[in-house]
Design an enzyme around this catalytic site. Structure first.
Site, PDB file in Angstrom:
ATOM      1  N   CYS A   3       1.021  -1.072  -0.634  1.00  0.00           N
ATOM      2  CA  CYS A   3       0.220   0.181   0.012  1.00  0.00           C
ATOM      3  C   CYS A   3       0.720   1.390  -0.394  1.00  0.00           C
ATOM      4  O   CYS A   3       0.579   2.484  -0.292  1.00  0.00           O
ATOM      5  CB  CYS A   3      -0.872  -0.225   1.382  1.00  0.00           C
ATOM      6  SG  CYS A   3      -1.459  -1.800   1.278  1.00  0.00           S
ATOM      7  N   ASN A  47     -10.241  -0.076  -0.532  1.00  0.00           N
ATOM      8  CA  ASN A  47      -8.781  -0.086  -0.163  1.00  0.00           C
ATOM      9  C   ASN A  47      -7.949  -0.263  -1.506  1.00  0.00           C
ATOM     10  O   ASN A  47      -8.288  -1.383  -1.623  1.00  0.00           O
ATOM     11  CB  ASN A  47      -8.178  -0.878   0.951  1.00  0.00           C
ATOM     12  CG  ASN A  47      -6.581  -0.285   0.561  1.00  0.00           C
ATOM     13  OD1 ASN A  47      -5.721   0.066   0.206  1.00  0.00           O
ATOM     14  ND2 ASN A  47      -6.187  -0.949   1.887  1.00  0.00           N
ATOM     15  N   HIS A  93      -3.270   7.475   2.015  1.00  0.00           N
ATOM     16  CA  HIS A  93      -3.351   5.864   1.836  1.00  0.00           C
ATOM     17  C   HIS A  93      -5.046   5.890   1.893  1.00  0.00           C
ATOM     18  O   HIS A  93      -5.118   6.266   3.299  1.00  0.00           O
ATOM     19  CB  HIS A  93      -2.567   5.122   1.806  1.00  0.00           C
ATOM     20  CG  HIS A  93      -2.924   3.920   2.030  1.00  0.00           C
ATOM     21  ND1 HIS A  93      -3.277   3.683   0.900  1.00  0.00           N
ATOM     22  CD2 HIS A  93      -3.210   2.898   3.069  1.00  0.00           C
ATOM     23  CE1 HIS A  93      -3.867   1.980   0.994  1.00  0.00           C
ATOM     24  NE2 HIS A  93      -3.742   1.382   2.158  1.00  0.00           N
TER      25      HIS A  93
HETATM   26  O1  UT7 Z   1      -3.892  -0.770   2.896  1.00  0.00           O
HETATM   27  C1  UT7 Z   1      -2.554  -1.449   4.120  1.00  0.00           C
HETATM   28  C2  UT7 Z   1      -2.831  -1.109   5.487  1.00  0.00           C
HETATM   29  N1  UT7 Z   1      -4.603  -1.623   6.350  1.00  0.00           N
HETATM   30  C3  UT7 Z   1      -4.791  -0.992   7.623  1.00  0.00           C
HETATM   31  O2  UT7 Z   1      -4.612  -0.107   6.815  1.00  0.00           O
HETATM   32  C4  UT7 Z   1      -6.320  -1.968   7.793  1.00  0.00           C
HETATM   33  C5  UT7 Z   1      -6.103  -1.351   9.205  1.00  0.00           C
HETATM   34  N2  UT7 Z   1      -7.084  -2.106   9.637  1.00  0.00           N
HETATM   35  C6  UT7 Z   1      -8.948  -1.700   9.935  1.00  0.00           C
HETATM   36  O3  UT7 Z   1      -8.600  -0.624   8.285  1.00  0.00           O
HETATM   37  C7  UT7 Z   1      -9.416  -2.310  11.206  1.00  0.00           C
HETATM   38  O4  UT7 Z   1      -8.606  -2.495  12.049  1.00  0.00           O
HETATM   39  C8  UT7 Z   1     -10.388  -2.865  10.034  1.00  0.00           C
HETATM   40  C9  UT7 Z   1     -11.418  -1.888   9.178  1.00  0.00           C
HETATM   41  C10 UT7 Z   1     -10.231  -3.965   9.337  1.00  0.00           C
HETATM   42  C11 UT7 Z   1     -11.325  -3.251  11.732  1.00  0.00           C
HETATM   43  O5  UT7 Z   1     -12.175  -2.556  12.107  1.00  0.00           O
HETATM   44  P1  UT7 Z   1     -12.264  -2.993  13.926  1.00  0.00           P
HETATM   45  O6  UT7 Z   1     -12.278  -1.606  14.157  1.00  0.00           O
HETATM   46  O7  UT7 Z   1      -9.696  -3.432  14.074  1.00  0.00           O
HETATM   47  O8  UT7 Z   1     -12.470  -4.128  14.257  1.00  0.00           O
HETATM   48  P2  UT7 Z   1     -11.785  -5.982  14.436  1.00  0.00           P
HETATM   49  O9  UT7 Z   1     -11.002  -6.267  13.781  1.00  0.00           O
HETATM   50  O10 UT7 Z   1     -11.729  -5.400  15.587  1.00  0.00           O
HETATM   51  O11 UT7 Z   1     -13.412  -6.740  14.477  1.00  0.00           O
HETATM   52  C12 UT7 Z   1     -13.879  -6.393  15.407  1.00  0.00           C
HETATM   53  C13 UT7 Z   1     -15.145  -7.610  15.279  1.00  0.00           C
HETATM   54  C14 UT7 Z   1     -14.984  -8.612  15.344  1.00  0.00           C
HETATM   55  O12 UT7 Z   1     -15.645  -9.432  16.613  1.00  0.00           O
HETATM   56  P3  UT7 Z   1     -15.676  -9.908  18.238  1.00  0.00           P
HETATM   57  O13 UT7 Z   1     -14.637 -10.291  17.831  1.00  0.00           O
HETATM   58  O14 UT7 Z   1     -15.565  -7.760  18.492  1.00  0.00           O
HETATM   59  O15 UT7 Z   1     -17.346 -10.443  18.064  1.00  0.00           O
HETATM   60  C15 UT7 Z   1     -14.887  -9.206  14.024  1.00  0.00           C
HETATM   61  O16 UT7 Z   1     -15.144 -10.131  13.893  1.00  0.00           O
HETATM   62  O17 UT7 Z   1     -15.918  -7.437  13.290  1.00  0.00           O
HETATM   63  C16 UT7 Z   1     -15.677  -8.323  13.392  1.00  0.00           C
HETATM   64  N3  UT7 Z   1     -15.560  -7.969  12.187  1.00  0.00           N
HETATM   65  C17 UT7 Z   1     -17.185  -8.200  11.074  1.00  0.00           C
HETATM   66  N4  UT7 Z   1     -17.516  -7.949  11.686  1.00  0.00           N
HETATM   67  C18 UT7 Z   1     -19.102  -7.826  10.067  1.00  0.00           C
HETATM   68  C19 UT7 Z   1     -14.692  -7.842  11.444  1.00  0.00           C
HETATM   69  N5  UT7 Z   1     -14.703  -7.910  10.100  1.00  0.00           N
HETATM   70  C20 UT7 Z   1     -16.822  -7.452  10.366  1.00  0.00           C
HETATM   71  C21 UT7 Z   1     -17.065  -7.794   8.726  1.00  0.00           C
HETATM   72  N6  UT7 Z   1     -18.711  -7.538   8.891  1.00  0.00           N
HETATM   73  N7  UT7 Z   1     -16.891  -7.378   6.877  1.00  0.00           N
END
Ligand code: UT7
Length: 324
Positions: free
Chosen positions: A114, A281, A251
């Site tokens: 990225c 992204n 980005h």
């Molecule tokens: O481009 C390269 C660099 N990339 C990045 O910088 C991406 C960095 N990360 C992010 O953008 C975020 O961490 C995400 C958008 C990927 C995730 O957001 P988050 O607020 O960090 O959520 P999380 O990973 O802590 O997940 C929270 C909950 C989890 O459920 P539990 O364990 O709390 O029950 C996940 O399983 O959300 C769940 N979850 C989803 N729920 C519905 C993960 N993906 C999904 C989904 N739909 N698509």
């Protein structure tokens, strides 16, 4: 006199197929609401079957040449930032070179995921400043839809396809931060973080293409901290501060990362170009896409100080300050 690499033209291309968040509700256990609130994404574009990264890159390159009023004969070289090349080799850069009918100069790829466009820009800047080239086409182009695991809801909803292209030329400046062009850069990587974002296949390991794997939440925390640090470093190298920044063109991984970084830098969101809602992204393509959108709609004007920052797999991260 100081040789400066200055923007001459910019363009982009997005595939026709627009995929709204609702599509993923039919694939995995997710919702439009979760995707919007956690990432800021509303839709993304996916390449058609048979449409390759070089196809997208070539369309973006042609748009940038038109915007600059130049032809391929005027270009000394092509640098393509991509992690999703058509083939293992040759490079997308050489394929684009052939597509444009360019029979002189060179083309090659850089791979910093990225952060690839920032790494590509820094390479182009060094070549122009050193006198190795006078006009370079720097392209970010990706087809991340080809490396998605469609059963993994934590990644498949986040990425999109597209390409953006910037033409850099040479101009003599006076050596101050008031010059047009690339004023300062900062590049970093730390391979100890490789498990945070990677593809689980490759030529010399599995012999397969593989699928993207990401530890989103730990990466999120690294992103805001490292992006703020690199932005501060680049601005300090240019002798500038965040108050001088007309536009942050970041980005576009996640609106909350973009907001968190802008807040830490002390730059209000009305000075940030946002495309994450429309493109998702697009990895190395996201910054040139956002630059192209910002120039086309008249927000980014000649003389504006633009600060671009990015982080991705590696981890690799960096930033560049450009006076447009
Ligand atoms: O481009 C390269 C660099 N990339 C990045 O910088 C991406 C960095 N990360 C992010 O953008 C975020 O961490 C995400 C958008 C990927 C995730 O957001 P988050 O607020 O960090 O959520 P999380 O990973 O802590 O997940 C929270 C909950 C989890 O459920 P539990 O364990 O709390 O029950 C996940 O399983 O959300 C769940 N979850 C989803 N729920 C519905 C993960 N993906 C999904 C989904 N739909 N698509």
């Amino acid at each position: 006199m100081t040789r400066r690499a200055v923007p001459l033209g910019i363009g982009h291309y997005l595939p026709d197929r627009i995929v709204p968040n609702a599509y993923f509700e039919t694939l995995v256990d997710t919702s439009d609401e979760w995707i919007r609130t956690r990432s800021g994404i509303e839709q993304r574009h996916f390449a058609a079957d048979g449409q390759t990264t070089s196809d997208l890159a070539t369309r973006a390159a042609r748009a940038a040449l038109d915007n600059a009023g130049l032809t391929a004969d005027d270009i000394d070289g092509i640098i393509v930032a991509t992690s999703t090349p058509d083939l293992t080799f040759p490079s997308v850069g050489t394929i684009v070179q052939a597509n444009l009918g360019m029979t002189r100069g060179f083309g090659f790829d850089v791979q910093a995921v990225c952060a690839g466009f920032v790494f590509g820009l820094c390479n182009a800047n060094a070549m122009i400043v050193s006198g190795q080239a006078d006009r370079l086409l720097v392209i970010g182009a990706e087809t991340f839809s080809r490396i998605m695991d469609w059963t993994d809801r934590s990644t498949c909803v986040l990425f999109g396809d597209g390409a953006g292209a910037l033409i850099l030329g040479v101009e003599d400046g006076v050596g101050t931060s008031q010059d047009r062009g690339i004023l300062a850069t900062d590049l970093n990587s730390d391979g100890r973080y490789r498990d945070m974002l990677y593809v689980d296949g490759g030529v010399s390991s599995t012999g397969t293409v593989g699928k993207l794997r990401m530890q989103g939440n730990p990466l999120f925390r690294q992103a805001v901290e490292k992006l703020t640090q690199t932005a501060d470093t680049t601005l300090a190298r240019a002798g500038l501060s965040a108050d001088d920044v007309a536009w942050i063109v970041p980005h576009q991984a996640n609106i909350r990362i973009i907001q968190g970084t802008a807040k830490k830098m002390g730059v209000p969101m009305d000075r940030v170009i946002l495309t994450v809602q429309d493109h998702g992204n697009t990895s190395a393509a996201s910054i040139p896409l956002a630059l192209s959108v910002g120039v086309a709609d008249g927000r980014i004007k000649r003389g504006d100080l633009v600060l671009s920052e990015a982080i991705g797999g590696g981890l690799a991260w960096g930033s560049v300050a450009i006076r447009w």
